[in-house]
Enzyme design. Structure first.
Site: not given
Ligand code: NOJ
Length: 569
Positions: A73, A116, A181, A211, A213, A217-218, A220, A255
């Site tokens: 990813d 993750h 993931q 950032r 990322d 979603y940490l 639930e 993000e």
């Molecule tokens: C957000 C990232 O910008 C993206 O590229 C990634 O696939 C997902 N998070 C999962 O990590």
């Protein structure tokens, strides 16, 4: 190519609000420059282009993950948070990057996916092998796949459930993204300790921020949507307190691809702050919508809504990034309109979004590229450029998933676009060879040689923006206009009164989305009779009328940035 840098003292300027003045540039290390001929970009390659980025006017780099990873990813699947992927270089190379960037007064912000890891991470391997061991509870395990029924699937094209059965542990594990993931279990305090260790490790290497990322979603919960749960915000507040105590001046960027009212929550409050910055997901798709609908109404509405933020907080404005142009946060009606305009070939779509680069999205229209950049550089917040968009690079929709817009940077018309000396077949992704965006036509070298190229235009706008602190630090006041295609706002800044010596200033920004020339009246009550000056060339414009109305004519898809009030100096 050599670049002459402006004369500045080496080293980082001590500016606590640096992130609000800064122009950011997202650079994917793998895609930028290959220094050793192995077919993929690396840290030494990036170091070799710092002069170019300084010349362009970039103040901070955002670097997507460079940690060790199976790269399923784009590196957002981390298998070791404490090491760099060997293809990219070493920790020493990274140190060198930080030092050399800082010498140029350029900051380094890294991406930090905490939600993750890769399933190859030793924590996950230990977790699946030994449920009773120290890592047994590091991930979210369950005997059924029925928990958290309200949580949506994000990668709709690839995953059918947020649960995957693990044949070794014989339980399901939770994942918001790809099934390779697994999500870390933030209910476990040991996970907090582990991620704090990771953050300290990178902060100690000198990075200027990170950032966050996938931050919504940490956590639930059974009743919630699994996004922006109260515990997630609590975690961010604790993290911010640690950062303010141990690493003041470094920034946290959220993000959070959420609805406007929810994104602002990621700034926290004056007393209990969360992130310094958050990406402006609400405004981004509305820029593209306005360009095709010829209507400023949506931007007008969203700008009037989302401007209440705590002191010191700042938006991150962007047009494109390494992901699809997400349409998650627009209504179904708008989404369908956007697909019709921008993704007429189903191959251009992925998940709930569009996997194309900026120039192809705008059909390589110079007027639209300039208009979109003028918004990027004057909307409230700090602009984030995506590598290659400064030269109008194209994409390759025949590549899978988001690789479509992660192809090698086009430096020259030579072999592999000057990106690498490897055999072309060995490149991690092929260079763009399409009719319009072929690297022999679209590249840095040729645009440097043309004074009217997009590259020179973008550089000029960046420098004009940087000469006017109102853009980075000022507030915004949306104005009433009598034309549905015309958006107008004033960026106003009271002056800093600090050692930076910024004087008060006001800049009127006007944009026309109409596909024909228009004339518009803009209400500037209180500014009756005030003069106006063009920020680029300094030319005088007609003043605001005595009744507080400004009359302007605008060419097709054009804009003005005008200094409002008497000229200084
Ligand atoms: C957000 C990232 O910008 C993206 O590229 C990634 O696939 C997902 N998070 C999962 O990590």
């Amino acid at each position: 190519m050599t670049f002459t840098a402006p004369l500045t003292l080496p080293g980082l300027a001590l500016d606590p609000l640096w992130y609000r003045r800064a122009v950011f540039y997202e650079v994917m290390v793998r895609s930028f420059v290959d220094s050793n001929g192995d077919g993929a970009g690396d840290l030494q390659g990036l170091i070799s282009k710092l002069d170019y980025l300084q010349w362009l006017g970039i103040d901070a780099l955002w670097i997507p993950p460079i940690f060790d990873s199976p790269l399923r990813d784009g590196g957002y699947d981390i298998s070791d948070y404490h090491n760099i992927l060997p293809d990219f270089g070493t920790i020493d190379d990274f140190r060198e990057l930080v030092t050399k960037a800082h010498e140029r007064n350029m900051r380094i912000v890294i991406d930090l996916p905490l939600n993750h890891t890769s399933d190859q991470h030793p924590w996950f391997q230990a977790s699946r092998a030994d449920p009773e061991g120290p890592y047994g509870d590091f991930y979210v395990w369950s005997d059924t796949d029925e928990k958290y029924p309200n949580v949506r699937i994000i990668f709709t094209d690839y995953e059918e459930s947020n649960w995957t059965f693990d044949a070794e542990r014989r339980q399901f594990y939770w994942h918001r993204f790809f099934s390779h993931q697994p999500d870390l279990n933030f209910e476990n305090p040991a996970v907090h300790e582990a991620v704090f260790d990771v953050i300290r490790f990178w902060m100690d290497l000198g990075v200027d921020g990170f950032r966050l990322d996938a931050i919504p979603y940490l956590y639930e919960s059974e009743e919630g949507s699994g996004e922006s749960e109260p515990e997630t915000h609590e975690f961010i507040r604790v993290l911010r307190r640690m950062m303010d105590t141990e690493y003041p001046g470094r920034v946290m960027i959220a993000e959070a691809n959420q609805w406007p009212a929810e994104v602002v929550e990621y700034f926290g409050t004056e007393e209990d702050p969360e992130c310094h910055m958050a990406f402006d997901f609400p405004v981004m798709p509305r820029i593209f919508y306005s360009l095709r609908s010829q209507s400023a109404a949506e931007l007008n509405r969203v700008l009037s809504e989302t401007t209440e933020t705590p002191e010191g907080a700042g938006w991150g404005v962007f047009l494109r990034n390494h992901d699809e142009l997400t349409l998650e946060m627009v209504s179904e009606e708008y989404r369908q309109a956007m697909y019709g305009w921008y993704a007429y070939d189903p191959r251009m779509r992925v998940n709930i979004g569009i996997r194309r680069r900026l120039a192809p999205l705008l059909d390589n229209s110079r007027a639209e590229l300039e208009l979109a950049h003028a918004l990027l550089f004057s909307l409230p917040g700090s602009p984030f450029l995506y590598y290659g968009d400064e030269i109008g690079m194209g994409d390759n929709i025949w590549l899978p998933d988001r690789d479509a817009s992660r192809t090698p940077m086009q430096w020259t018309p030579d072999r592999n676009a000057g990106f690498s000396t490897a055999d072309p077949g060995k490149l991690f992704l092929p260079v763009v060879q399409s009719l319009v965006y072929n690297y022999s036509l679209v590249n840095v070298e040729s645009q440097l040689a043309q004074s009217r190229s997009l590259l020179h235009w973008v550089r000029n706008v960046i420098h004009v923006r940087k000469a006017h602190p109102a853009f980075g630090l000022g507030g915004v006041r949306v104005l009433e206009t009598d034309h549905e295609s015309v958006l107008a706002f004033v960026r106003e800044y009271a002056g800093s009164g600090t050692q930076f010596g910024d004087a008060p200033e006001r800049v009127l920004c006007v944009f026309s989305f109409a596909h024909n020339p228009v004339s518009a009246r803009i209400r500037l009550d209180g500014d009756n009779g005030q003069p106006l000056w063009d920020l680029f060339g300094g030319g005088a414009f007609p003043s605001v009328r005595d009744d507080g109305v400004l009359e302007l004519t605008l060419a097709t898809q054009s804009f003005y940035w005008l200094h409002l009030g008497d000229r200084r100096g």
